[in-house]
Design an enzyme around this catalytic site. Sequence first.
Site, PDB file in Angstrom:
ATOM      1  N   THR A   1       0.682  -0.933  -0.035  1.00  0.00           N
ATOM      2  CA  THR A   1      -0.181  -0.455   0.237  1.00  0.00           C
ATOM      3  C   THR A   1       0.558   1.527   0.208  1.00  0.00           C
ATOM      4  O   THR A   1       1.644   1.201   0.794  1.00  0.00           O
ATOM      5  CB  THR A   1      -1.055  -0.055   1.642  1.00  0.00           C
ATOM      6  OG1 THR A   1      -0.365   0.028   2.506  1.00  0.00           O
ATOM      7  CG2 THR A   1      -2.137  -1.269   1.452  1.00  0.00           C
ATOM      8  N   ALA A   2      -0.061   2.199  -1.140  1.00  0.00           N
ATOM      9  CA  ALA A   2       0.964   3.260  -1.161  1.00  0.00           C
ATOM     10  C   ALA A   2       1.296   4.229   0.046  1.00  0.00           C
ATOM     11  O   ALA A   2       0.390   3.962   1.379  1.00  0.00           O
ATOM     12  CB  ALA A   2       0.741   4.167  -2.119  1.00  0.00           C
TER      13      ALA A   2
ATOM     14  N   ARG B   1     -12.018   6.946  -7.412  1.00  0.00           N
ATOM     15  CA  ARG B   1     -12.320   6.333  -6.311  1.00  0.00           C
ATOM     16  C   ARG B   1     -12.948   8.260  -6.030  1.00  0.00           C
ATOM     17  O   ARG B   1     -12.488   9.240  -5.985  1.00  0.00           O
ATOM     18  CB  ARG B   1     -11.862   6.358  -5.677  1.00  0.00           C
ATOM     19  CG  ARG B   1     -10.605   5.299  -5.700  1.00  0.00           C
ATOM     20  CD  ARG B   1      -9.786   4.503  -5.888  1.00  0.00           C
ATOM     21  NE  ARG B   1      -8.413   3.662  -6.108  1.00  0.00           N
ATOM     22  CZ  ARG B   1      -7.497   3.394  -6.332  1.00  0.00           C
ATOM     23  NH1 ARG B   1      -6.853   4.428  -5.269  1.00  0.00           N
ATOM     24  NH2 ARG B   1      -6.895   2.440  -6.595  1.00  0.00           N
TER      25      ARG B   1
ATOM     26  N   LYS C   1       0.265  -9.118  -9.324  1.00  0.00           N
ATOM     27  CA  LYS C   1      -0.552  -9.134  -8.699  1.00  0.00           C
ATOM     28  C   LYS C   1      -1.948  -8.583  -9.127  1.00  0.00           C
ATOM     29  O   LYS C   1      -1.939  -7.440  -9.710  1.00  0.00           O
ATOM     30  CB  LYS C   1      -0.289  -8.176  -7.648  1.00  0.00           C
ATOM     31  CG  LYS C   1      -1.307  -7.734  -6.751  1.00  0.00           C
ATOM     32  CD  LYS C   1      -0.603  -6.884  -5.240  1.00  0.00           C
ATOM     33  CE  LYS C   1      -1.660  -6.567  -4.297  1.00  0.00           C
ATOM     34  NZ  LYS C   1      -2.481  -5.268  -5.023  1.00  0.00           N
TER      35      LYS C   1
ATOM     36  N   HIS D   1      -7.801  -5.522  -6.580  1.00  0.00           N
ATOM     37  CA  HIS D   1      -6.933  -4.111  -5.224  1.00  0.00           C
ATOM     38  C   HIS D   1      -8.104  -3.271  -5.190  1.00  0.00           C
ATOM     39  O   HIS D   1      -8.421  -2.938  -4.526  1.00  0.00           O
ATOM     40  CB  HIS D   1      -6.656  -3.370  -6.465  1.00  0.00           C
ATOM     41  CG  HIS D   1      -5.850  -2.124  -6.533  1.00  0.00           C
ATOM     42  ND1 HIS D   1      -4.598  -2.406  -7.084  1.00  0.00           N
ATOM     43  CD2 HIS D   1      -5.499  -1.725  -5.711  1.00  0.00           C
ATOM     44  CE1 HIS D   1      -3.781  -1.640  -7.420  1.00  0.00           C
ATOM     45  NE2 HIS D   1      -4.009  -0.169  -5.818  1.00  0.00           N
TER      46      HIS D   1
ATOM     47  N   ARG E   1     -10.397  -1.268  -5.316  1.00  0.00           N
ATOM     48  CA  ARG E   1     -10.341  -0.033  -5.872  1.00  0.00           C
ATOM     49  C   ARG E   1     -10.094   0.585  -7.361  1.00  0.00           C
ATOM     50  O   ARG E   1      -9.640   1.265  -7.357  1.00  0.00           O
ATOM     51  CB  ARG E   1      -8.833   0.395  -5.680  1.00  0.00           C
ATOM     52  CG  ARG E   1      -9.264   0.017  -3.784  1.00  0.00           C
ATOM     53  CD  ARG E   1      -7.433   0.370  -2.851  1.00  0.00           C
ATOM     54  NE  ARG E   1      -7.170   1.584  -2.973  1.00  0.00           N
ATOM     55  CZ  ARG E   1      -6.951   2.859  -1.641  1.00  0.00           C
ATOM     56  NH1 ARG E   1      -8.118   1.974  -1.390  1.00  0.00           N
ATOM     57  NH2 ARG E   1      -6.225   3.850  -1.785  1.00  0.00           N
TER      58      ARG E   1
ATOM     59  N   GLY F   1      -8.095  -9.264  -0.742  1.00  0.00           N
ATOM     60  CA  GLY F   1      -9.562  -8.402  -0.809  1.00  0.00           C
ATOM     61  C   GLY F   1     -10.329  -8.923   0.586  1.00  0.00           C
ATOM     62  O   GLY F   1     -11.210 -10.308   0.237  1.00  0.00           O
TER      63      GLY F   1
ATOM     64  N   ARG G   1     -11.110 -10.108   7.272  1.00  0.00           N
ATOM     65  CA  ARG G   1     -10.488  -9.270   7.804  1.00  0.00           C
ATOM     66  C   ARG G   1     -10.587  -9.819   9.875  1.00  0.00           C
ATOM     67  O   ARG G   1      -9.842  -9.792  10.473  1.00  0.00           O
ATOM     68  CB  ARG G   1     -11.702  -8.818   8.338  1.00  0.00           C
ATOM     69  CG  ARG G   1     -12.303  -7.382   6.929  1.00  0.00           C
ATOM     70  CD  ARG G   1     -11.775  -6.712   7.374  1.00  0.00           C
ATOM     71  NE  ARG G   1     -10.993  -5.691   6.479  1.00  0.00           N
ATOM     72  CZ  ARG G   1     -10.575  -5.474   4.491  1.00  0.00           C
ATOM     73  NH1 ARG G   1     -10.266  -6.219   4.882  1.00  0.00           N
ATOM     74  NH2 ARG G   1     -10.852  -4.955   3.985  1.00  0.00           N
TER      75      ARG G   1
ATOM     76  N   GLY H   1      -4.533  -5.696   3.021  1.00  0.00           N
ATOM     77  CA  GLY H   1      -3.981  -3.939   2.411  1.00  0.00           C
ATOM     78  C   GLY H   1      -4.390  -2.867   3.886  1.00  0.00           C
ATOM     79  O   GLY H   1      -3.663  -2.964   4.850  1.00  0.00           O
TER      80      GLY H   1
HETATM   81  C1  LIG Z   1      -4.313   2.806   1.033  1.00  0.00           C
HETATM   82  C2  LIG Z   1      -3.815   1.752  -0.121  1.00  0.00           C
HETATM   83  C3  LIG Z   1      -3.193   1.831  -0.737  1.00  0.00           C
HETATM   84  C4  LIG Z   1      -3.070   0.804  -1.640  1.00  0.00           C
HETATM   85  N1  LIG Z   1      -1.821   0.881  -2.644  1.00  0.00           N
HETATM   86  C5  LIG Z   1      -1.110   0.288  -3.334  1.00  0.00           C
HETATM   87  C6  LIG Z   1       0.111   0.062  -4.136  1.00  0.00           C
HETATM   88  O1  LIG Z   1       0.044   1.019  -4.067  1.00  0.00           O
HETATM   89  N2  LIG Z   1       0.465  -0.735  -4.725  1.00  0.00           N
HETATM   90  C7  LIG Z   1      -0.518  -2.424  -4.815  1.00  0.00           C
HETATM   91  O2  LIG Z   1      -0.128  -3.017  -5.835  1.00  0.00           O
HETATM   92  N3  LIG Z   1      -1.558  -2.184  -4.353  1.00  0.00           N
HETATM   93  C8  LIG Z   1      -2.383  -1.037  -3.299  1.00  0.00           C
HETATM   94  N4  LIG Z   1      -2.932  -0.816  -2.753  1.00  0.00           N
HETATM   95  C9  LIG Z   1      -3.941  -2.489  -2.565  1.00  0.00           C
HETATM   96  C10 LIG Z   1      -3.524  -3.847  -1.792  1.00  0.00           C
HETATM   97  O3  LIG Z   1      -2.121  -3.771  -2.201  1.00  0.00           O
HETATM   98  C11 LIG Z   1      -4.545  -5.175  -1.918  1.00  0.00           C
HETATM   99  O4  LIG Z   1      -4.957  -5.030  -2.776  1.00  0.00           O
HETATM  100  C12 LIG Z   1      -5.812  -4.182  -0.840  1.00  0.00           C
HETATM  101  O5  LIG Z   1      -5.686  -2.901  -0.371  1.00  0.00           O
HETATM  102  C13 LIG Z   1      -6.420  -5.570  -0.630  1.00  0.00           C
HETATM  103  O6  LIG Z   1      -7.449  -5.407   0.158  1.00  0.00           O
HETATM  104  P1  LIG Z   1      -7.896  -4.855   0.946  1.00  0.00           P
HETATM  105  O7  LIG Z   1      -7.819  -3.710   1.927  1.00  0.00           O
HETATM  106  O8  LIG Z   1      -9.623  -5.731   1.542  1.00  0.00           O
HETATM  107  O9  LIG Z   1      -7.590  -6.074   2.244  1.00  0.00           O
HETATM  108  C14 LIG Z   1      -3.306  -0.115  -2.476  1.00  0.00           C
HETATM  109  C15 LIG Z   1      -4.487  -0.578  -1.062  1.00  0.00           C
HETATM  110  C16 LIG Z   1      -4.828   0.715  -0.159  1.00  0.00           C
HETATM  111  C17 LIG Z   1      -6.009   0.322   0.429  1.00  0.00           C
HETATM  112  O1  LIG Z   2      -3.339   1.510  -5.804  1.00  0.00           O
HETATM  113  C1  LIG Z   2      -3.531   1.908  -4.662  1.00  0.00           C
HETATM  114  O2  LIG Z   2      -4.758   1.597  -4.858  1.00  0.00           O
HETATM  115  C2  LIG Z   2      -3.584   3.829  -4.738  1.00  0.00           C
HETATM  116  O3  LIG Z   2      -3.970   3.939  -4.626  1.00  0.00           O
HETATM  117  C3  LIG Z   2      -2.319   3.920  -5.122  1.00  0.00           C
HETATM  118  C4  LIG Z   2      -2.737   5.809  -4.764  1.00  0.00           C
HETATM  119  C5  LIG Z   2      -1.223   6.430  -5.102  1.00  0.00           C
HETATM  120  C6  LIG Z   2      -0.285   5.356  -5.890  1.00  0.00           C
HETATM  121  C7  LIG Z   2       0.477   4.113  -5.989  1.00  0.00           C
HETATM  122  C8  LIG Z   2      -1.473   3.297  -5.437  1.00  0.00           C
END
Ligand SMILES: Cc1cc2nc3c(=O)[nH]c(=O)nc-3n(C[C@H](O)[C@H](O)[C@H](O)COP(=O)(O)O)c2cc1C
Ligand SMILES: O=C(O)C(=O)c1ccccc1
Length: 370
Positions: free
Chosen positions: A84-85, A170, A238, A262, A265, A293, A296, A315
């Site tokens: 996550t970012a 979003r 992924k 994702h 998202r 995904g 919890r 995530g």
């Molecule tokens: C705030 C946020 C930022 C995320 N940023 C990335 C990212 O930079 N790269 C990526 O591959 N997935 C990103 N994801 C997706 C997560 O890796 C993951 O697939 C997802 O959050 C899993 O679902 P969950 O939140 O229900 O566990 C992000 C998710 C969230 C909530």
């Molecule tokens: O991947 C994401 O869900 C995400 O929020 C994000 C935001 C900034 C940069 C890369 C991913």
Amino acid sequence: MTQTRTGQSFTGTDYQRLARELVDPDVWDFIEGGAEAERTVAANLAAFDRVRLRPRVLAGVSEVDTSVELFGTRYATPLGVAPTAYHRLVDAEGEVATARGAGAAGALFVVGMFASRTLEEIAEASSSELWIQLYWLRRRDVMAALLRRAERCGYGAVMLTVDVPRMGRRWRDMRNGFAIGGDVAAVNIDAGVMASAHERAAGGSALVRHTAQQFDAGVTWDDLAWLRAQTRLPLVLKGILTAEDARLAVRHGADAIVVSNHGGRQLDGAVASLDVLAEVADAAGGRPVLFDGGVRRGVDALAALALGARMVLLGRPPLWGLAAGGADGVAGLLRTTTEELAHAMALAGRPTLGDLDRSVVRMSTIAGGA
Ligand SMILES: Cc1cc2nc3c(=O)[nH]c(=O)nc-3n(C[C@H](O)[C@H](O)[C@H](O)COP(=O)(O)O)c2cc1C
Ligand SMILES: O=C(O)C(=O)c1ccccc1
């Protein structure tokens, strides 16, 4: 931050509640939100509401073992931290604290390309395995440079995220005009590549503009050969949701795949990850399948592991832990969920992860129904 004042352990939802109180509302929307009507966010959770477990008895469960091996590394728990970012949005130490927390729990941490601490700082703080996550940028030189650095400080695999040819819409972020601000930045990427994520503009998400400029939406399966040739690290794709793409991933050299939408998202209306896990696992030709995904609770992890996942990534929950209690919060969240998993394994009569197969799960057709 692993106990309440009455001495009971926090559960995931306790961390979520605490985090919500502590985090800026725009950041909270960024974390919790999904694409469009957030149907897939809801579907991921609803799929776990349909899980019904088939417990076996008299199975000898005095010892429960949650440890798992992947690419030659042994982990204390099959739960890992999904990429996550910008972790500094919720904690001053950001990914350095996450790494300490994941390490304390013996969990894999997949560091995002958009991490807000350097790969080197994170590696320094980590006592368990780290992987690096990449998006496919137009600037392949930036991808290659990141890979070199990750290899140099010991990251164990590359996770290429393939479900973001463009950023999902979003609405929460667009309405909030969400931008990454202050002293939070994607410090591992060139300043030039990153600049547009910081421009707050009325009526739009800076992230959407930024990714449109920097991500390469034209990439195809054949381009994977370039990435494959850049590194000897295992390559994990992924964002796979179909048997067709699982077969293509294997054919193009993926060492593992992550079944993921994702976190709802990206494509709103996409299938719940759990609903396609078995189908994708069947098509993965024996390669390890990871899952994320909507996980919890420990029983959610149990179901995903039973339906074919080797490892289950979280995530949003680790971000709740991080916001609520820094490294201790991340460790607490991962430990609590692992304890729930171990408890469920004992009560289900499956004391090792190797005992988990599809016979554990029966999917009900109705949430809350039979
Ligand atoms: C705030 C946020 C930022 C995320 N940023 C990335 C990212 O930079 N790269 C990526 O591959 N997935 C990103 N994801 C997706 C997560 O890796 C993951 O697939 C997802 O959050 C899993 O679902 P969950 O939140 O229900 O566990 C992000 C998710 C969230 C909530
Ligand atoms: O991947 C994401 O869900 C995400 O929020 C994000 C935001 C900034 C940069 C890369 C991913």
